[in-house]
Structure formats: C-alpha cells, structure tokens
Scaffold this motif. Structure first.
Motif, PDB file in Angstrom:
ATOM      1  N   GLU A 168     -43.127  42.076 -38.735  1.00  0.00           N
ATOM      2  CA  GLU A 168     -41.496  41.658 -39.397  1.00  0.00           C
ATOM      3  C   GLU A 168     -41.309  40.147 -39.407  1.00  0.00           C
ATOM      4  N   PHE A 198     -40.690  36.832 -42.009  1.00  0.00           N
ATOM      5  CA  PHE A 198     -39.669  36.598 -42.298  1.00  0.00           C
ATOM      6  C   PHE A 198     -39.457  34.852 -41.886  1.00  0.00           C
ATOM      7  N   SER A 237     -31.133  41.879 -55.124  1.00  0.00           N
ATOM      8  CA  SER A 237     -30.098  41.529 -54.106  1.00  0.00           C
ATOM      9  C   SER A 237     -28.697  41.843 -54.222  1.00  0.00           C
ATOM     10  N   SER A 285     -26.669  43.223 -42.824  1.00  0.00           N
ATOM     11  CA  SER A 285     -28.149  42.743 -43.348  1.00  0.00           C
ATOM     12  C   SER A 285     -28.759  42.454 -44.596  1.00  0.00           C
ATOM     13  N   VAL A 286     -27.865  43.486 -45.602  1.00  0.00           N
ATOM     14  CA  VAL A 286     -28.517  43.899 -47.206  1.00  0.00           C
ATOM     15  C   VAL A 286     -27.622  41.627 -47.268  1.00  0.00           C
ATOM     16  N   GLY A 312     -29.617  38.617 -46.503  1.00  0.00           N
ATOM     17  CA  GLY A 312     -30.803  38.502 -47.603  1.00  0.00           C
ATOM     18  C   GLY A 312     -30.590  38.168 -48.892  1.00  0.00           C
ATOM     19  N   ILE A 366     -30.328  34.055 -48.274  1.00  0.00           N
ATOM     20  CA  ILE A 366     -31.247  33.596 -48.060  1.00  0.00           C
ATOM     21  C   ILE A 366     -32.309  34.059 -49.353  1.00  0.00           C
ATOM     22  N   ASP A 367     -32.282  34.512 -50.463  1.00  0.00           N
ATOM     23  CA  ASP A 367     -32.725  34.662 -51.710  1.00  0.00           C
ATOM     24  C   ASP A 367     -31.986  33.601 -52.251  1.00  0.00           C
ATOM     25  N   LYS A 415     -46.520  40.509 -44.311  1.00  0.00           N
ATOM     26  CA  LYS A 415     -46.162  42.099 -45.305  1.00  0.00           C
ATOM     27  C   LYS A 415     -46.802  42.991 -45.502  1.00  0.00           C
TER      28      LYS A 415
END
Length: 642
Positions: free
Chosen positions: A349, A353, A381, A400-401, A404, A407-408, A525
């Motif tokens: 994982e 990343f 997301s 955590s979301v 994410g 990052i997107d 992944k």
C-alpha cells in the motif's frame, strides 16, 4: 426514522427495533479490520522490551537519593485465601452486613493453584439472578466489589479482630456499560411516512438525537495474576503500572486482580430498562499467568487516537468485534498467515502510494492517459467525503478521506494547466481558477479517444444512475433531499464505480499500447487486491465487498492481457516521454553526414528497458545509401505553422 445503536440487542425489548431500510454503508477495508491486531502486537513488543532491558540507575533511586528496594508480593505462593464478591449500586462499598449484597463467597482458594476446580484448571464459577433496583432500571450504575483475604480474615474493616490491611486486597468495577444510541430522523421523501416504531419517534423527541443507555452482559471473569516479580515502585512499565498497587507503608505490592471481559462481544450486550425484572450474572474465577495478563493489558489500552475524545474516535460494535471473531473462528495457522500477509499488504500500500505520486510528479507527456478519469476520481472522492461527514463517521476516517481528496486535487495540476485569473474574482475576493488542457494531451489522439470512451460510457452510466436514483427515492428513507443526493451517489459509485476504470482500457485498445501506464503502481494495487480477496474470505465481510474485490481482479487481468498483446510497439511512448522511433531517428541522424561533410553530434536520449528492445537493429552489410538522410530545412512559413 432510522435508529442506530452502538450495540446489537441480545433479546427482544420494547425499546429496540431494527432499521428497515438502512442507507448504504461504506464497505469495510480488510486492512482496517486487521490493523488493530498489528497495533496490539506492537504494544506487546514494547512491553517485552521493557522487561528485557535493565532498570535505569535513576529508577533505582528514591526522591532523597537512597536506592529503592525491590518489592515482593504480599501474598506468597500457595497462600490460602477467601474470595468475597459483593454487588452494590454504590461505587464505594461499606455495607458488609447486608446479606443481599453478598453475591458469592468461596473459601480456601490456593494462590497459584492451577489444578483444582471442576475442570482441574483452577477455575470456579457462580451463577445467579440479580434483582434490579429501580435506580438501575432508570439508567443507573451497578458495581461489583471483589475482596481476597488470607484465610481466617474478613474484608470488613469494622471487625478489628478479623481485619488486616496487608491481608486484604480489594478491587471494584462498574459491570454495566453505557453505550450511545443515535437517532436519525428519516422518512420517505415522497410520502413523508416512516417505518420506525412510534415509540422510537417519541424517544427521539424526548431525548434528542443521542441517548446514553445502560447495557448488560451476563458474563465476567475475575483473574488473579500468578506473579511474584520483584517490581520496583515507579519503574513498572505502562500499561501494567495501572494494575500493580503498592502498599504505602511496607512498599510491597498486592496481588494483581484483573476483571477480564475481553471475550464479551459487543453484539451480546442488551439494554437495561423497566421491562426487565432481573439480570443474569455468571462470575468466574481463574488464575492468570503473567504473560497472558500482559496480552490482555495491551489489548485493553486505548487507541492513540483517543486523545481526540471518545466522540471523535468511536468505533462501531462491528469494528470492535471483528478482530475477536477472527481470533475465535479462524484457524491459528490461517490467522498467522493472515497477519503476515497483512504486513505485506501495508508495504504494498505504501509502495503503490509512493509510485503513484512519483509517476504523476515526473510525467511530462499525457499521451495515452485518460484525463477525464482523473476528474471523475476527484468527483468520487468528494462524494465519499461529503457522505461520511453527513453520516458522522469517526474523525480518523474523515481525515484519511480528506487527505485522499487533496492528493486527487493535486493530480489535476499535473494533467491540466491551472492558472489563477486575478482579473475575474469569485465573490470579488478570490481569484478565479482557469483550466486548460496540456498541449501533449490536445496534440495526441488521446483526447479524441478519451472523449469517445466517456461518450460510450455515458450511454450505460446515466441510465443506471437514473434507475438507482428512482429506486432510492421510492424505497429508502432519508433525512432530507441533501442526504438523498449523497446516499444515492455514494451507493451508485459503490455498486457501479468500477465502470469508470474502463475508459483507460478503451484508450489502450485504440492506441494499441500500454507503455504510458504506471505499471509499478498498478502492480502494487493489484497485489493488494489479491490480498483483500484473502481477507474477504477469512474475515466476515459484506457480499458487495467480496464482489468488488472480484471486479477489480477482472479489470487488472484485462490490463495484463493488453500488456501481453501490445508488448511490441516501436511507436509507443514510455514514462519518460520517449519512444523507440525517437531513438532510431536519433541514431540515424548521428550517422548521417551534414552538408559541410561533418557528422552531427548524437543527441542523448533516455529510454526504458522495455522500449529499447523495440528499436530496429541495423542489418549487417546494409548500404550506407540506405541510411536516412537529414531532411532539408523547412521554409519560414512552415516553421510558423509548427
């Protein structure tokens, strides 16, 4: 109306109903289920390291500089002792003469005896029905008070002839458990009706959205640790220090009493209310080794996220029971394999990343990559983030979301030219962001194929979205129109989100190439997906989660098939923006003579190992006339067009 609770009910009670149409919940990640075991293993290792290391010099000295003397257990091994168990509504117990308070009395127990008892394991148990006081029926507390005394002594301090302070050890604990029950006022948005119990609606109006209810479990175990370690006061490592109690005068420590309810599953608790006339209680007594006590003490330590507060870091009953059920129902060999594989899962994982960030950070050309899929990933997301905020998920998941999502959003700056238009401002304050496709995306055929793929995808996606929206509106209950939109989008993405992975497959098919893909990240992944398959069949998981793992496997196998059939392609562009034709042209240009008769210096190029193998090799004995000549200079008008 939907009623959610922190505990499943073990018996039918009037005050508890099951939700009829719960909104779709996030599928649990297998790694989230097993990470609790890994954290506890780390705690056990830390405790063991404390025992392996010698005590530091400052720990052996008292406040005045005098050396501290190692203490001893006040109950030597094989000491005869009596057990007294009292049940009371009061936290501090003094009513020793009340026969109704005495629950169990066991005489002539031997400290450190592992062979007595009905099963020859040193264990004894007692079962009885408790009369429920009115205060406990009305959400009050009830306590268990345990006394161990040396044989011939009594725990009541008022009996001067029979009471000795150093011959008595006492521990008490609240045996009921308070759990939050949350009320969510939901209804059918078209009819305004709800399938919830009218009594639940009334309780929601009386107690608000959150009600704290006392719950009961009929089993509890009293362990006395068989330990004679020469502990030094002030140097007992945590979390053991909260259990070792030293006598203030003699400096020795009392036997360690531990209330063990680790194997009491949360789903077996049921609420205490006025409809119950009595409560069943089974109390067991067993000796406990030092090593097992360390394990239980480590398990009972709070998570490091608890500094945020119980309301921000609150695990559901299913999350708390998942590891215990896995330990109870899974073969030890399979469980050991699962723990080892979960460690590998965490490594993969992290590598996935890392390579994903590295790929997009160093990417110069967007040829062959679906830019629209990146934007759709940002949309997904955001939907997940808004959904978990609307459903009051715990703080750790929200963070955590949110990371994410950031990052997107960063990926958008790598696939498009983002500028801030300071002449046009939003609300007159913030500069308006502008987005423009990168030249490497526009000039290639990727944009045409990307648009074509999403156009074909929309023919399937939008009808499915419409059907799911109608189903959600007709048959499910929601808090409001905003919650309906979020739950509908989230449920749709959870069910059909894998379809958004197909545009990249379509682009690969049209380009007849897969060299532009981040294969390292995809491989990591995919390996994690295979590990998730293992978890999905070892640990109890929803059916939709298992189907999701299978869908991801199918998509990756299609990627592998494309890599196999498109493995030889001199024209494809690698992750450095180079192709086999570029290398061939550069080599030919270096060998071709210039107009002045001199050779043109060779250009340095970068090529991957995979693309270098596709460069055409020169045939031995070929004529130099067959070498490509340098193209004549272009007119000025053509240069302007370029």
């Amino acid at each position: 109306m939907v009623v959610t609770s922190n505990g499943s009910i073990g018996r039918d009670t009037p005050a508890e109903t099951q939700p009829q149409n719960p909104p779709p919940q996030p599928a649990p990640n297998a790694w989230q289920v097993i990470k609790g075991v890994l954290f506890r293993i780390f705690i056990i290792w830390a405790i063991s390291s404390w025992f392996r290391r010698g005590p530091s010099p400052q720990d052996q000295s008292g406040p005045g500089g005098a050396p501290r003397v190692a203490s001893r257990n006040l109950f030597p091994k094989d000491t005869l002792m009596n057990l007294h168990v009292y049940i009371s509504e009061h936290e501090h117990f003094t009513d020793f003469n009340a026969t109704s308070a005495l629950f169990w009395e066991q005489h002539d127990l031997v400290y450190g005896d592992w062979t007595s008892g009905e099963n020859s394991d040193g264990c004894y148990e007692h079962f009885a029905e408790l009369d429920i006081p009115q205060s406990v029926q009305q959400n009050g507390s009830i306590y268990i008070h345990v006394y161990f005394t040396k044989s011939g002594f009594h725990p009541d301090p008022r009996q001067k002839a029979l009471y000795r302070r150093l011959a008595t050890v006492h521990m008490s604990r609240m045996i009921n458990k308070y759990k939050r029950r949350r009320f969510q006022k939901t209804k059918n948005l078209l009819t305004g009706e709800t399938e919830a119990d009218p009594e639940m609606i009334k309780r929601a109006e009386d107690y608000g959205p959150v009600e704290v209810i006392s719950h009961w479990h009929p089993n509890i175990t009293i362990n006395i640790v068989d330990d004679h370690t020469p502990w030094v006061k002030g140097s007992v490592p945590p979390p053991l220090d909260q259990y070792v109690k030293f006598d203030a005068v003699s400096g020795d420590y009392y036997p360690i009493i531990y209330f063990n309810d680790y194997w009491n599953l949360q789903k077996d608790y049921y609420p205490i209310n006025e409809s119950l006339a009595s409560l069943p209680l089974r109390v067991s007594f067993c000796p406990l080794s030092l090593w097992r006590w360390q394990l239980y003490a480590a398990q009972s330590t709070k998570s490091p996220w608890n500094f945020l507060g119980d309301e921000l870091y609150e695990q559901s009953d299913e999350e708390q029971d998942s590891v215990k059920v896995a330990l109870l129902e899974t073969s030890p060999y399979l469980l050991a394999l699962t723990i080892i594989v979960s460690i590998v899962h965490s490594v993969f994982e992290f590598l996935a990343f890392k390579n994903d960030i590295q790929f997009w950070n160093s990417r110069q050309s967007l040829e062959g990559l679906s830019v629209r899929s990146v934007f759709f990933g940002v949309f997904q997301s955001f939907v997940v983030l808004l959904y978990i905020l609307d459903n009051e998920t715990n703080f750790v998941v929200q963070v955590s979301v949110f990371i994410g999502v950031l990052i997107d959003l960063w990926k958008i700056t790598k696939v498009m030219d983002v500028r801030l238009d300071r002449e046009h401002r939003v609300a007159g304050i913030f500069p308006c962001p502008t987005f423009k496709d990168k030249s490497t995306y526009i000039e290639s055929s990727t944009k045409v194929y990307d648009d074509m793929a999403f156009r074909y995808l929309s023919w399937i996606l939008f009808p499915l979205l419409g059907c799911y929206a109608v189903y959600s509106l007709l048959y499910l209950e929601h808090k409001g129109w905003y919650s309906w939109v979020l739950s509908m989008l989230y449920g749709f993405l959870l069910t059909f989100g894998f379809i958004t992975m197909t545009p990249q497959l379509f682009i690969n098919y049209k380009l007849k190439s897969v060299a532009h893909l981040p294969w390292r990240m995809l491989t990591y992944k995919a390996l994690n997906t295979f590990i998730d398959d293992l978890f999905a069949f070892v640990i109890k998981m929803p059916v939709m989660y298992r189907i999701g793992c299978l869908r991801d496997d199918v998509v990756f196998f299609i990627y592998l098939y494309q890599r196999w059939i498109y493995r030889v392609d001199p024209t494809r562009v690698n992750e450095f923006g180079m192709s086999g034709e570029d290398v061939s042209a550069a080599a030919s240009k270096a060998q071709a003579p210039t107009a002045a008769g001199a050779l043109t210096p060779a250009s340095s190029t970068a090529v991957t190992e995979e693309d270098a193998s596709t460069v055409p090799k020169a045939t031995p004995g070929a004529s130099t006339a067959s070498q490509p000549q340098e193209a004549p200079p272009k007119p000025a008008e053509d240069k302007k067009k370029d």
